[in-house]
Design a protein around this motif. Sequence first.
Motif, mmCIF file in Angstrom:
data_model
loop_
_atom_site.group_PDB
_atom_site.id
_atom_site.type_symbol
_atom_site.label_atom_id
_atom_site.label_comp_id
_atom_site.label_asym_id
_atom_site.label_seq_id
_atom_site.Cartn_x
_atom_site.Cartn_y
_atom_site.Cartn_z
ATOM 1 N N SER A 9 0.824 -1.213 0.000
ATOM 2 C CA SER A 9 0.000 0.000 0.000
ATOM 3 C C SER A 9 0.860 1.266 0.000
ATOM 4 C CB SER A 9 -0.917 0.017 1.232
ATOM 5 O OG SER A 9 -0.131 -0.034 2.405
ATOM 6 N N GLN A 11 4.128 3.849 -1.363
ATOM 7 C CA GLN A 11 4.444 4.483 -2.658
ATOM 8 C C GLN A 11 5.142 3.495 -3.589
ATOM 9 O OE1 GLN A 11 5.502 8.848 -2.534
ATOM 10 N NE2 GLN A 11 6.667 8.116 -0.785
ATOM 11 N N VAL A 12 6.224 2.887 -3.090
ATOM 12 C CA VAL A 12 6.997 1.967 -3.932
ATOM 13 C C VAL A 12 6.248 0.644 -4.095
ATOM 14 C CG1 VAL A 12 9.160 0.660 -4.091
ATOM 15 C CG2 VAL A 12 9.196 3.049 -3.335
ATOM 16 N N THR A 61 8.619 4.896 7.767
ATOM 17 C CA THR A 61 9.142 6.044 7.017
ATOM 18 C C THR A 61 8.832 7.387 7.683
ATOM 19 O OG1 THR A 61 7.168 6.012 5.634
ATOM 20 C CG2 THR A 61 9.114 4.873 4.772
ATOM 21 N N TYR A 124 15.921 7.225 12.250
ATOM 22 C CA TYR A 124 15.473 6.584 11.002
ATOM 23 C C TYR A 124 16.676 6.101 10.190
ATOM 24 C CZ TYR A 124 13.877 6.252 6.148
ATOM 25 O OH TYR A 124 13.643 5.820 4.868
ATOM 26 N N LYS A 128 17.673 2.212 9.271
ATOM 27 C CA LYS A 128 17.813 1.731 7.889
ATOM 28 C C LYS A 128 19.197 1.110 7.687
ATOM 29 C CE LYS A 128 15.248 1.977 4.975
ATOM 30 N NZ LYS A 128 14.160 1.002 4.622
HETATM 31 N N1 LIG Z 1 9.764 8.039 1.286
HETATM 32 C C1 LIG Z 1 11.012 8.479 1.064
HETATM 33 O O1 LIG Z 1 11.260 9.679 0.852
HETATM 34 C C2 LIG Z 1 12.173 7.501 1.031
HETATM 35 C C3 LIG Z 1 13.467 8.001 0.818
HETATM 36 C C4 LIG Z 1 14.523 7.096 0.766
HETATM 37 C C5 LIG Z 1 14.297 5.738 0.935
HETATM 38 N N2 LIG Z 1 13.030 5.294 1.171
HETATM 39 C C6 LIG Z 1 12.826 3.846 1.357
HETATM 40 O O2 LIG Z 1 12.064 3.363 0.261
HETATM 41 C C7 LIG Z 1 11.236 2.271 0.689
HETATM 42 C C8 LIG Z 1 9.791 2.516 0.275
HETATM 43 O O3 LIG Z 1 9.355 3.732 0.869
HETATM 44 P P1 LIG Z 1 7.889 4.335 0.601
HETATM 45 O O4 LIG Z 1 8.038 5.820 0.503
HETATM 46 O O5 LIG Z 1 7.231 3.586 -0.509
HETATM 47 O O6 LIG Z 1 7.171 3.983 1.992
HETATM 48 P P2 LIG Z 1 5.662 4.260 2.411
HETATM 49 O O7 LIG Z 1 4.888 4.867 1.295
HETATM 50 O O8 LIG Z 1 5.700 4.949 3.737
HETATM 51 O O9 LIG Z 1 5.088 2.775 2.623
HETATM 52 C C9 LIG Z 1 5.467 1.994 3.718
HETATM 53 C C10 LIG Z 1 4.709 0.697 3.639
HETATM 54 O O10 LIG Z 1 5.054 -0.107 4.784
HETATM 55 C C11 LIG Z 1 3.839 -0.605 5.337
HETATM 56 N N3 LIG Z 1 3.973 -0.879 6.765
HETATM 57 C C12 LIG Z 1 4.567 -0.125 7.718
HETATM 58 N N4 LIG Z 1 4.431 -0.727 8.919
HETATM 59 C C13 LIG Z 1 3.741 -1.886 8.706
HETATM 60 C C14 LIG Z 1 3.294 -2.957 9.538
HETATM 61 N N5 LIG Z 1 3.531 -2.963 10.856
HETATM 62 N N6 LIG Z 1 2.622 -3.988 8.968
HETATM 63 C C15 LIG Z 1 2.355 -3.998 7.642
HETATM 64 N N7 LIG Z 1 2.744 -3.021 6.801
HETATM 65 C C16 LIG Z 1 3.438 -1.983 7.333
HETATM 66 C C17 LIG Z 1 2.827 0.511 5.102
HETATM 67 O O11 LIG Z 1 1.526 0.013 5.276
HETATM 68 P P3 LIG Z 1 0.305 1.003 5.629
HETATM 69 O O12 LIG Z 1 -0.090 1.643 4.326
HETATM 70 O O13 LIG Z 1 -0.732 0.084 6.181
HETATM 71 O O14 LIG Z 1 0.821 1.987 6.636
HETATM 72 C C18 LIG Z 1 3.174 0.880 3.667
HETATM 73 O O15 LIG Z 1 2.586 -0.042 2.774
HETATM 74 C C19 LIG Z 1 11.464 2.152 2.200
HETATM 75 O O16 LIG Z 1 12.455 1.182 2.446
HETATM 76 C C20 LIG Z 1 12.002 3.517 2.591
HETATM 77 O O17 LIG Z 1 12.805 3.456 3.766
HETATM 78 C C21 LIG Z 1 11.957 6.138 1.193
#
Ligand SMILES: NC(=O)c1ccc[n+]([C@@H]2O[C@H](COP(=O)([O-])OP(=O)(O)OC[C@H]3O[C@@H](n4cnc5c(N)ncnc54)[C@H](OP(=O)(O)O)[C@@H]3O)[C@@H](O)[C@H]2O)c1
Length: 299
Positions: A9, A11-12, A61, A124, A128
Amino acid sequence: MRILVTGGSGQVGFELQRSLTLYGEVVAPNRMELDLSDEQTVINYLQQLKPDMIVNAAAWTAVDLAESSSDDAYQLNHRLPKILAEYSARHGSWLIHYSSDYVYPGDGEQPWSESDTTGPLSVYGASKLAGDESVIESGADALIFRTSWVYGARGNNFMKTMLRLGSERTALNVVADQWGAPTPARLIADVTALAIDRIVQKRPIDAGIYHLAPQGETNWCEFAKLIFSEATKREQPLTILPNAVHAITTADYPVPAVRPQNSRLSLSKLEAALNVKMPAWQAQLILTLEEYLSMKGTV
Ligand SMILES: NC(=O)c1ccc[n+]([C@@H]2O[C@H](COP(=O)([O-])OP(=O)(O)OC[C@H]3O[C@@H](n4cnc5c(N)ncnc54)[C@H](OP(=O)(O)O)[C@@H]3O)[C@@H](O)[C@H]2O)c1
């Protein structure tokens, strides 16, 4: 092939479900179906599902909240990838995991290389990094994609926040001394699909850490200005006045977690490994913005 995508659910994770569908059965349980913070539940789920590959897009995140919720951040960002990597090592299967520019100390102006010394500035970032280290220590065949400033048509991100603020306010102050590249979730998913294609074709790229971002660099203020100018070209009803996006410094905008000032990531290792040329961040913004606006039904 059965591919488990965690964080579907997010972004990625959402984009991965679209990009990986050609490679097999993509299973992407939501939080209700699989609570990733419960280690035994995750272990049981893996034993039942027996995925042939895991793509871990789940993470904690909430960067500022992590400062006061360290255990929760470590549970998702350290202990979860450790469990997934140990499963992958035991089963001889691949793990694809995502990490962050926040693992680096953020000083200087040169792009970080994957071999540079890490030095996270926040809980954070440290969580990571602990995740990356546990994946490597597991001995699993794993790709760790370190990316930066992720945004997309879905989810909460800077582009969407700017579009909202730009239609509520006439002026905005935006930080202009943090440098990096905004990375669309869709680009991350596309590169992941390419890497999986190589694995499926039995000519995988070497396991290890790779930076994944578009070409070029910007700061948040310049990014905001381009969002507004491109949205204006597409007839978005913004209230923000031209020349009313003001550059401020990090010190002017205090937040709980320290941000790196230099998030530039060298892309040469990824480009050589996959034989690709990463696109410019500006062109990627236009594609992502147009997708978002068309989803809103305004173009
Ligand atoms: N966002 C950034 O700017 C950024 C920058 C650099 C690297 N990254 C890395 O890129 C990757 C993808 O990031 P993103 O931005 O796509 O993250 P995101 O949109 O915040 O999505 C995080 C996902 O993890 C799920 N999640 C968190 N806790 C959970 C739990 N206890 N049980 C089940 N699901 C859970 C969330 O589910 P829910 O929807 O139910 O909450 C959501 O589907 C991550 O490894 C992040 O560290 C992100």
